[in-house]
Design a protein around this motif. Structure first.
Motif, mmCIF file in Angstrom:
data_model
loop_
_atom_site.group_PDB
_atom_site.id
_atom_site.type_symbol
_atom_site.label_atom_id
_atom_site.label_comp_id
_atom_site.label_asym_id
_atom_site.label_seq_id
_atom_site.Cartn_x
_atom_site.Cartn_y
_atom_site.Cartn_z
ATOM 1 N N ARG A 238 69.830 -9.635 43.733
ATOM 2 C CA ARG A 238 70.279 -10.747 44.573
ATOM 3 C C ARG A 238 70.522 -12.053 43.816
ATOM 4 N NH1 ARG A 238 65.130 -10.938 48.091
ATOM 5 N NH2 ARG A 238 64.449 -10.829 45.921
ATOM 6 N N ASN A 239 69.684 -12.371 42.855
ATOM 7 C CA ASN A 239 69.687 -13.721 42.288
ATOM 8 C C ASN A 239 70.745 -13.876 41.190
ATOM 9 O OD1 ASN A 239 68.831 -15.820 40.292
ATOM 10 N ND2 ASN A 239 67.238 -16.156 41.810
ATOM 11 N N TYR B 148 51.842 -3.575 50.157
ATOM 12 C CA TYR B 148 52.745 -3.207 49.051
ATOM 13 C C TYR B 148 52.619 -1.713 48.770
ATOM 14 C CZ TYR B 148 54.259 -2.647 44.173
ATOM 15 O OH TYR B 148 54.850 -2.194 43.018
ATOM 16 N N LYS C 191 55.407 1.329 49.268
ATOM 17 C CA LYS C 191 55.860 2.174 48.149
ATOM 18 C C LYS C 191 55.548 3.647 48.437
ATOM 19 C CE LYS C 191 57.380 0.869 44.618
ATOM 20 N NZ LYS C 191 58.765 0.549 44.143
ATOM 21 N N ASN D 264 56.516 -9.103 34.970
ATOM 22 C CA ASN D 264 56.488 -10.319 35.793
ATOM 23 C C ASN D 264 55.265 -10.312 36.697
ATOM 24 O OD1 ASN D 264 58.905 -11.243 34.776
ATOM 25 N ND2 ASN D 264 60.129 -10.188 36.330
ATOM 26 N N THR E 251 67.628 -6.690 37.055
ATOM 27 C CA THR E 251 67.265 -7.914 36.319
ATOM 28 C C THR E 251 65.750 -8.067 36.156
ATOM 29 O OG1 THR E 251 67.269 -9.164 38.383
ATOM 30 C CG2 THR E 251 69.300 -9.242 37.058
ATOM 31 N N LYS F 62 57.065 -6.837 45.082
ATOM 32 C CA LYS F 62 55.958 -6.110 44.439
ATOM 33 C C LYS F 62 54.677 -6.917 44.291
ATOM 34 C CE LYS F 62 56.201 -7.378 39.798
ATOM 35 N NZ LYS F 62 56.146 -7.113 38.396
HETATM 36 N N1 LIG Z 1 55.302 -4.149 36.995
HETATM 37 C C1 LIG Z 1 54.543 -3.091 36.988
HETATM 38 O O1 LIG Z 1 53.522 -3.050 36.285
HETATM 39 C C2 LIG Z 1 54.929 -1.891 37.812
HETATM 40 C C3 LIG Z 1 54.103 -0.755 37.781
HETATM 41 C C4 LIG Z 1 54.488 0.382 38.507
HETATM 42 C C5 LIG Z 1 55.644 0.361 39.242
HETATM 43 N N2 LIG Z 1 56.424 -0.753 39.285
HETATM 44 C C6 LIG Z 1 57.635 -0.721 40.113
HETATM 45 O O2 LIG Z 1 58.733 -0.920 39.243
HETATM 46 C C7 LIG Z 1 59.776 -1.609 39.920
HETATM 47 C C8 LIG Z 1 60.209 -2.795 39.107
HETATM 48 O O3 LIG Z 1 59.090 -3.662 38.886
HETATM 49 P P1 LIG Z 1 59.262 -4.972 37.997
HETATM 50 O O4 LIG Z 1 57.918 -5.284 37.451
HETATM 51 O O5 LIG Z 1 60.418 -4.810 37.099
HETATM 52 O O6 LIG Z 1 59.600 -6.033 39.143
HETATM 53 P P2 LIG Z 1 60.335 -7.466 39.013
HETATM 54 O O7 LIG Z 1 60.341 -7.907 37.601
HETATM 55 O O8 LIG Z 1 59.723 -8.335 40.052
HETATM 56 O O9 LIG Z 1 61.825 -7.129 39.439
HETATM 57 C C9 LIG Z 1 62.189 -6.807 40.746
HETATM 58 C C10 LIG Z 1 63.696 -6.663 40.787
HETATM 59 O O10 LIG Z 1 64.091 -6.310 42.122
HETATM 60 C C11 LIG Z 1 65.129 -7.197 42.550
HETATM 61 N N3 LIG Z 1 65.060 -7.287 44.003
HETATM 62 C C12 LIG Z 1 64.019 -7.702 44.766
HETATM 63 N N4 LIG Z 1 64.335 -7.632 46.064
HETATM 64 C C13 LIG Z 1 65.609 -7.119 46.135
HETATM 65 C C14 LIG Z 1 66.490 -6.807 47.187
HETATM 66 N N5 LIG Z 1 66.149 -6.986 48.471
HETATM 67 N N6 LIG Z 1 67.716 -6.300 46.896
HETATM 68 C C15 LIG Z 1 68.088 -6.127 45.602
HETATM 69 N N7 LIG Z 1 67.296 -6.410 44.562
HETATM 70 C C16 LIG Z 1 66.067 -6.908 44.818
HETATM 71 C C17 LIG Z 1 64.829 -8.497 41.788
HETATM 72 O O11 LIG Z 1 65.970 -9.336 41.648
HETATM 73 P P3 LIG Z 1 66.395 -10.437 42.759
HETATM 74 O O12 LIG Z 1 65.138 -11.128 43.160
HETATM 75 O O13 LIG Z 1 67.376 -11.277 42.083
HETATM 76 O O14 LIG Z 1 66.997 -9.652 43.869
HETATM 77 C C18 LIG Z 1 64.443 -7.927 40.424
HETATM 78 O O15 LIG Z 1 65.613 -7.572 39.723
HETATM 79 C C19 LIG Z 1 59.237 -1.958 41.305
HETATM 80 O O16 LIG Z 1 59.750 -1.034 42.218
HETATM 81 C C20 LIG Z 1 57.729 -1.802 41.164
HETATM 82 O O17 LIG Z 1 57.158 -1.388 42.383
HETATM 83 C C21 LIG Z 1 56.098 -1.877 38.575
#
Ligand SMILES: NC(=O)c1ccc[n+]([C@@H]2O[C@H](COP(=O)([O-])OP(=O)(O)OC[C@H]3O[C@@H](n4cnc5c(N)ncnc54)[C@H](OP(=O)(O)O)[C@@H]3O)[C@@H](O)[C@H]2O)c1
Length: 360
Positions: free
Chosen positions: A40-41, A137, A141, A172, A15, A87
């Protein structure tokens, strides 16, 4: 033919920003049999279900800390994309045990559940913050990456690979939504240090590369997306010029703990003798003894470089930056902030931006 055609796919964190874009591209271009969204949500799942309205999507409430739930959810899965994470840098600093439970132990649970279910391939999405990490963080990772690469030694049936990317625009909690919100509330864009550079990339391009690395990988590699960058100053100035007014100010609030001036995607040590240039990616070969992987890449020349960072990659000039922002809708007059900022009052926003609570 796509390797995802008629396959069953599970996305942890489906999500989130990355998870939703991945889902959209898989459904649009690859015709999978089923995509399971694991998070989770319930509200985020209900909203996603309504906005996608596609019978191939299945929603599973679960926590990556719960291996039993993960194992049941991965039954019959061909591919797993692991994107669930805590994150936000300050959140992880303030809740270190929670960050370790989700990002490290959760990743190990994903690995074990995948092995138990003979999943074909697991792709772990990692970040520039994992390279020479300065904050928890990044440390969590980096641990996740090590666990995922080492998992290739535990089984012949499941292939494990990491893909590392830098900031994507507008995800986000990232800086563009923050600037847009600041324009509407305080009319002051806050910058911690004007020398700072950051990788900048569109979410759709990042997901395209996640899918490409899934296809190309043989197991044990870290695929690093080649991304351009921009100075944070240029970013703020473009947003001010395009959307601000004569009263818009840029304020410098000082570098914060855990923040780097430049982000690194391939470290000096990694760059020494194990990086292959693969067009859209640098591929970091494993330090571990994974003979089939090393054999696969044996004829590919190694790249000579010191490190790959947001200062020695291509830095977009203000025109290029403006075009990129425009193309991706970040300069549109009406802007969807997603959930992170939408409910913040002016006072809450000021607290976040002034009191060391925000790190991009
Ligand atoms: N955003 C960036 O620019 C960026 C750059 C490089 C890498 N990444 C990596 O890409 C991935 C996704 O990032 P994003 O920006 O999409 O993050 P995000 O929008 O914050 O989404 C995080 C997701 O993880 C879920 N989540 C969190 N804790 C959880 C748990 N304990 N069990 C199951 N689900 C869980 C959240 O849903 P719920 O809260 O409902 O569980 C949500 O669906 C991350 O691993 C991040 O490190 C992001």
């Amino acid at each position: 033919m796509s390797i995802f055609k008629d396959s069953t796919i599970l996305i942890t964190g489906g999500t989130g920003s990355w998870g939703q874009e991945l889902t959209a591209q898989l459904l649009r271009d690859h015709n999978p049999k089923e995509i399971r969204i694991f998070s989770r949500n319930e509200l985020k799942q209900v909203e996603m279900k309504h906005s996608f309205n596609d019978p191939r999507l299945k929603f599973i409430i679960g926590d990556v800390r719960d291996i039993k739930r993960l194992s049941i959810s991965m039954r019959g899965c061909d591919f797993v994309f692991h994107m669930a994470a805590l994150k936000h840098v300050p959140v992880c600093e303030e809740n270190p045990d929670e960050a370790v439970k989700t990002n490290v132990l959760g990743t190990q649970n994903v690995i074990e559940a995948a092995i138990n279910n003979d999943v074909k391939k697991v792709v772990d999405v990692s970040t520039d913050k994992a390279v020479d990490p300065l904050n928890l963080y990044g440390v969590t990772k980096a641990c996740g990456e090590k666990l995922v690469i080492a998992a290739n030694k535990e089984t012949d049936k499941t292939v494990f690979v990491c893909v590392r990317g830098g900031n994507v625009m507008g995800s986000n909690g990232s800086v563009i939504p923050l600037f847009r919100r600041q324009l509407e509330t305080t009319n002051v864009l806050t910058i911690t240090d004007k020398r700072m550079t950051r990788f900048i990339f569109s979410l759709s391009d990042a997901i395209r590369l996640v899918l490409k690395s899934t296809v190309d990988s043989v197991g044990g590699e870290v695929f690093v997306m080649k991304m351009p960058s921009s100075t944070i100053m240029d970013l703020a100035e473009v947003i001010k010029e395009e959307l601000g007014n004569e009263d818009t100010k840029i304020e410098f609030i000082g570098i914060r703990p855990g923040e780097k001036l430049d982000e690194v995607l391939v470290s000096r040590y990694e760059a020494m003798d194990r990086v292959v240039d693969a067009g859209d990616f640098f591929i970091i070969l494993p330090f571990l003894d994974l003979p089939e992987t090393l054999e696969h890449y044996k004829d590919k020349p190694r790249v000579k470089m010191e490190e790959f960072n947001s200062r020695n990659t291509k830095i977009l000039d203000k025109h290029e930056l403006k075009d990129l922002l425009k193309k991706n809708g970040f300069l549109d007059p009406i802007f969807d902030y997603k959930e992170v900022f939408s409910n913040l009052t002016k006072e809450q926003l000021e607290r976040i931006t002034k009191n060391d609570k925000w790190v991009i």
